[in-house]
Motif scaffolding. Sequence first.
Motif, mmCIF file in Angstrom:
data_model
loop_
_atom_site.group_PDB
_atom_site.id
_atom_site.type_symbol
_atom_site.label_atom_id
_atom_site.label_comp_id
_atom_site.label_asym_id
_atom_site.label_seq_id
_atom_site.Cartn_x
_atom_site.Cartn_y
_atom_site.Cartn_z
ATOM 1 N N GLU A 18 0.835 -1.201 0.000
ATOM 2 C CA GLU A 18 0.000 0.000 0.000
ATOM 3 C C GLU A 18 0.872 1.254 0.000
ATOM 4 O O GLU A 18 0.569 2.228 -0.689
ATOM 5 C CB GLU A 18 -0.927 0.001 1.222
ATOM 6 C CG GLU A 18 -1.872 1.174 1.274
ATOM 7 C CD GLU A 18 -2.847 1.239 0.116
ATOM 8 O OE1 GLU A 18 -3.390 2.339 -0.119
ATOM 9 O OE2 GLU A 18 -3.091 0.228 -0.570
ATOM 10 N N THR A 49 2.093 1.847 -3.464
ATOM 11 C CA THR A 49 1.001 2.393 -4.273
ATOM 12 C C THR A 49 0.812 3.883 -3.990
ATOM 13 O O THR A 49 0.654 4.687 -4.915
ATOM 14 C CB THR A 49 -0.312 1.630 -3.985
ATOM 15 O OG1 THR A 49 -0.129 0.259 -4.320
ATOM 16 C CG2 THR A 49 -1.489 2.201 -4.756
ATOM 17 N N LYS A 55 1.305 7.118 -6.507
ATOM 18 C CA LYS A 55 0.263 8.125 -6.713
ATOM 19 C C LYS A 55 0.809 9.525 -6.434
ATOM 20 O O LYS A 55 0.502 10.479 -7.167
ATOM 21 C CB LYS A 55 -0.939 7.851 -5.807
ATOM 22 C CG LYS A 55 -1.780 6.675 -6.238
ATOM 23 C CD LYS A 55 -2.933 6.460 -5.275
ATOM 24 C CE LYS A 55 -3.732 5.229 -5.650
ATOM 25 N NZ LYS A 55 -4.815 4.973 -4.698
#
Length: 128
Positions: free
Chosen positions: A101, A104, A108
């Motif tokens: 996570e 990720t 982003k």
Amino acid sequence: MSKSSGKFRLTMKIGELAERTGISTRMLRYYESQGLLRSERGSNGYRYFQDSDIERARTISSLIRSGLPTRLIRVVLSAEDRPDDWTQACDSEFAALLRAELTTLDDKIACLSLSRSTVSAYLERAAG
């Protein structure tokens, strides 16, 4: 209205849970569809919830607002539901999910930073 069913006492319908938590019925249904919240259906087809679901729904809402995806919230709630079953292997598995996570989120952020720089450059050109 209280209903009794098998293993736990059901005290409220979804509308009352929404009212008591400030969370829309639509979101509560979503939490349920994701396996984060559980209800039992009455003979009338209505969803019935326990009083303990008030705090659980608030916790879920808070975790979602903080940006945690539902697949990780499921793990967090599982750890809370069964603290005796939580092992070193579970900690390692959860840490791996959190690392993924984090990657990720970093991706982003990098993408958003690039987009911000591009928009800023266009604005500077337009102003000049």
